[in-house]
Design a protein around this motif. Structure first.
Motif, PDB file in Angstrom:
ATOM      1  N   LYS A   1       0.629  -1.342   0.580  1.00 21.74           N
ATOM      2  CA  LYS A   1      -0.043  -0.108  -0.118  1.00 21.74           C
ATOM      3  C   LYS A   1       0.657   1.579  -0.028  1.00 21.74           C
ATOM      4  CE  LYS A   1      -4.532  -1.033   2.066  1.00 21.74           C
ATOM      5  NZ  LYS A   1      -5.016  -0.180   3.441  1.00 21.74           N
ATOM      6  N   ASP A   2       1.769   1.685   0.814  1.00 21.65           N
ATOM      7  CA  ASP A   2       2.201   2.636   0.673  1.00 21.65           C
ATOM      8  C   ASP A   2       3.191   2.931  -0.386  1.00 21.65           C
ATOM      9  OD1 ASP A   2       1.678   2.551   3.791  1.00 21.65           O
ATOM     10  OD2 ASP A   2       3.772   1.960   4.509  1.00 21.65           O
ATOM     11  N   ASN A   3       3.729   1.919  -1.110  1.00 22.64           N
ATOM     12  CA  ASN A   3       4.005   2.174  -1.735  1.00 22.64           C
ATOM     13  C   ASN A   3       3.668   2.182  -3.838  1.00 22.64           C
ATOM     14  OD1 ASN A   3       7.287   1.928  -1.204  1.00 22.64           O
ATOM     15  ND2 ASN A   3       6.270   0.243   0.216  1.00 22.64           N
ATOM     16  N   ASN A   4       2.132   2.157  -3.392  1.00 20.97           N
ATOM     17  CA  ASN A   4       1.577   1.523  -4.774  1.00 20.97           C
ATOM     18  C   ASN A   4       1.206   0.867  -5.561  1.00 20.97           C
ATOM     19  OD1 ASN A   4      -0.549   3.915  -4.059  1.00 20.97           O
ATOM     20  ND2 ASN A   4       1.794   5.446  -4.781  1.00 20.97           N
ATOM     21  N   LEU A   5       1.759  -0.135  -4.423  1.00 17.87           N
ATOM     22  CA  LEU A   5       1.603  -1.776  -5.249  1.00 17.87           C
ATOM     23  C   LEU A   5       0.832  -2.549  -5.312  1.00 17.87           C
ATOM     24  CD1 LEU A   5       5.279  -2.149  -4.667  1.00 17.87           C
ATOM     25  CD2 LEU A   5       4.961  -1.085  -6.496  1.00 17.87           C
TER      26      LEU A   5
ATOM     27  N   ASN B   1      12.701   5.848  -9.005  1.00 23.92           N
ATOM     28  CA  ASN B   1      12.851   7.094 -10.168  1.00 23.92           C
ATOM     29  C   ASN B   1      12.179   8.192 -10.104  1.00 23.92           C
ATOM     30  OD1 ASN B   1      14.172   8.575 -11.963  1.00 23.92           O
ATOM     31  ND2 ASN B   1      13.291   7.114 -13.517  1.00 23.92           N
ATOM     32  N   ASN B   2      12.662   9.251  -9.741  1.00 25.86           N
ATOM     33  CA  ASN B   2      12.042  10.823  -9.257  1.00 25.86           C
ATOM     34  C   ASN B   2      10.135   9.830  -8.427  1.00 25.86           C
ATOM     35  OD1 ASN B   2      12.593  12.267 -11.136  1.00 25.86           O
ATOM     36  ND2 ASN B   2      12.068  11.525 -13.087  1.00 25.86           N
ATOM     37  N   ASN B   3      11.070   9.679  -7.535  1.00 18.53           N
ATOM     38  CA  ASN B   3       9.678   9.015  -6.121  1.00 18.53           C
ATOM     39  C   ASN B   3       8.617   7.878  -7.180  1.00 18.53           C
ATOM     40  OD1 ASN B   3       9.841  10.119  -3.906  1.00 18.53           O
ATOM     41  ND2 ASN B   3       9.243  11.879  -4.533  1.00 18.53           N
ATOM     42  N   LYS B   4       9.165   7.683  -7.783  1.00 20.83           N
ATOM     43  CA  LYS B   4       8.242   6.454  -8.218  1.00 20.83           C
ATOM     44  C   LYS B   4       8.924   5.311  -8.189  1.00 20.83           C
ATOM     45  CE  LYS B   4       5.410   8.646 -12.333  1.00 20.83           C
ATOM     46  NZ  LYS B   4       6.275   9.472 -13.670  1.00 20.83           N
ATOM     47  N   PHE B   5       8.413   4.238  -8.197  1.00 20.24           N
ATOM     48  CA  PHE B   5       8.944   3.126  -7.325  1.00 20.24           C
ATOM     49  C   PHE B   5       9.568   1.693  -9.090  1.00 20.24           C
ATOM     50  CE2 PHE B   5       8.497  -1.606  -7.234  1.00 20.24           C
ATOM     51  CZ  PHE B   5       9.277  -1.767  -6.256  1.00 20.24           C
TER      52      PHE B   5
END
Ligand SMILES: [Zn+2]
Length: 365
Positions: A34-38, A68-72
């Motif tokens: 959840k925390d990583n939007n996965l 990368n740019n705050n994207k997982f």
């Protein structure tokens, strides 16, 4: 560390950012997704064993998230002492795989003279408490560690596994204990992970003397007046008393053939060993992770914790030994013959210790 970087190198070249995180108390894999939007499908697509492992990641586990740019982009999460789960985002898909954890291993050699008491002297020299426990475990059938004579000389060669500066494990490769009464040596045989002396004789028998450290035996094998049923009954095992939660060890190598509730016995584990033996551990409080039917366990491995489940008058372990379908007195097997290596296994072991003793300047007596 090096191999860990190799895994990440293609990303590091593009100056991605690595987040080092610590798995917090009560944090769940669910929450991590959840925390990583996965997507939760990452969890659902894992096999049963992995699902169980990711549900039991211990607090304090260090893991990585690559962004990368705050994207997982990728995560590496240790799930047991050997492996980590890698989650990779490729385009809009997620790939999971298992990669080994890389440790730094340092070989250490120490010589300790016992002046005060063993654990203190070893700790003073090495800073390790674990080392004493491992040493005692190796020689426990040979030496009474409560009465170590002064000026006893102990030599230990061991591998220390570390990760980020923290000691994660110790493996004793060689140990000797010498005083004017005795001189024992133990070599770890790399082919079967057991300890043998210089004559290829194992330091332990097929069975441990007892499956736990106990305070007392409250009931022996034989007829007894049952404290709950108030009837004369055959007591077909031994009751060992200690505190709830005391670790229970498999007394011999074997395969778990039962784990669960048995009427009267409560939570229990049964292990099948070679030569027609089976052992039963009952009234358990619970089991450590990774204990399941079909699993092979080593002598000394923790397979449960002492409890009070089932028909029980107080916290204790009921320990039973069956031989070809008949319960036998567990105390009668404690002095079972030691294992001596023969044939090809013996030759391999002896040539290994030849090399080892030469490299490390150990004189064989
Ligand atoms: Zn009992």
């Amino acid at each position: 560390m090096k191999k860990f970087l190799l895994i990440l190198i293609p990303f590091i070249l593009f100056a991605y950012k690595v987040d080092i995180q610590v798995w917090k108390r009560h944090y769940t894999f669910y929450q991590f997704l959840k925390d990583n939007n996965l997507p939760l499908s990452i969890y659902y697509n894992l096999n049963t064993k992995l699902k169980r492992e990711v549900r039991h990641i211990p607090k304090g586990t260090i893991y990585f998230i690559l962004k990368n740019n705050n994207k997982f982009k990728q995560a590496l999460i240790p799930i047991n002492s050997k492996n980590q789960l890698q989650v990779i985002k490729k385009q809009n898909k997620y790939i999971t795989r298992i990669v080994p954890i890389i440790y730094d291993t340092i070989k250490r050699k120490v010589t300790i003279t016992v002046n005060h008491y063993l654990s203190y002297d070893i700790y003073k020299e090495t800073g390790s408490e674990l080392l004493t426990r491992k040493l005692i475990n190796i020689f426990s059938d040979k030496i009474n560690f409560k009465k170590i004579p002064k000026h006893t000389i102990i030599n230990i060669i061991y591998d220390e596994k570390t990760r980020f500066g923290k000691v994660k494990g110790i493996k004793i490769l060689f140990a000797s204990i010498q005083n004017r009464f005795y001189h024992y040596m133990a070599f770890l045989n790399p082919y079967d992970n057991r300890y043998y002396d210089q004559h290829a004789k194992s330091l332990k028998g097929m069975f441990l003397p007892a499956p736990l450290r106990y305070k007392r035996i409250s009931s022996y094998f034989g007829m007894r007046f049952h404290p709950i049923l108030h009837k004369w009954r055959m007591h077909d095992g031994i009751d060992y008393v200690n505190r709830i939660g005391t670790p229970i060890h498999a007394v011999a190598d074997g395969k778990i053939i039962y784990k669960g509730w048995i009427k009267g016995y409560g939570r229990a584990v049964e292990i099948r060993h070679k030569d027609g033996y089976m052992t039963l551990y009952a009234h358990l409080h619970g089991w450590p992770r990774g204990i399941y039917v079909g699993k092979w366990v080593k002598q000394g491995q923790v397979i449960g914790y002492l409890g009070n489940s089932g028909l029980s008058t107080g916290p204790h372990l009921h320990f039973g030994v069956m031989h070809y379908g008949r319960w036998i007195n567990p105390l009668k097997i404690k002095n079972s013959a030691r294992i001596t290596l023969w044939g090809k296994k013996r030759r391999k072991f002896l040539s290994y210790i030849q090399k080892f003793t030469k490299q490390n300047n150990i004189a064989l007596k």
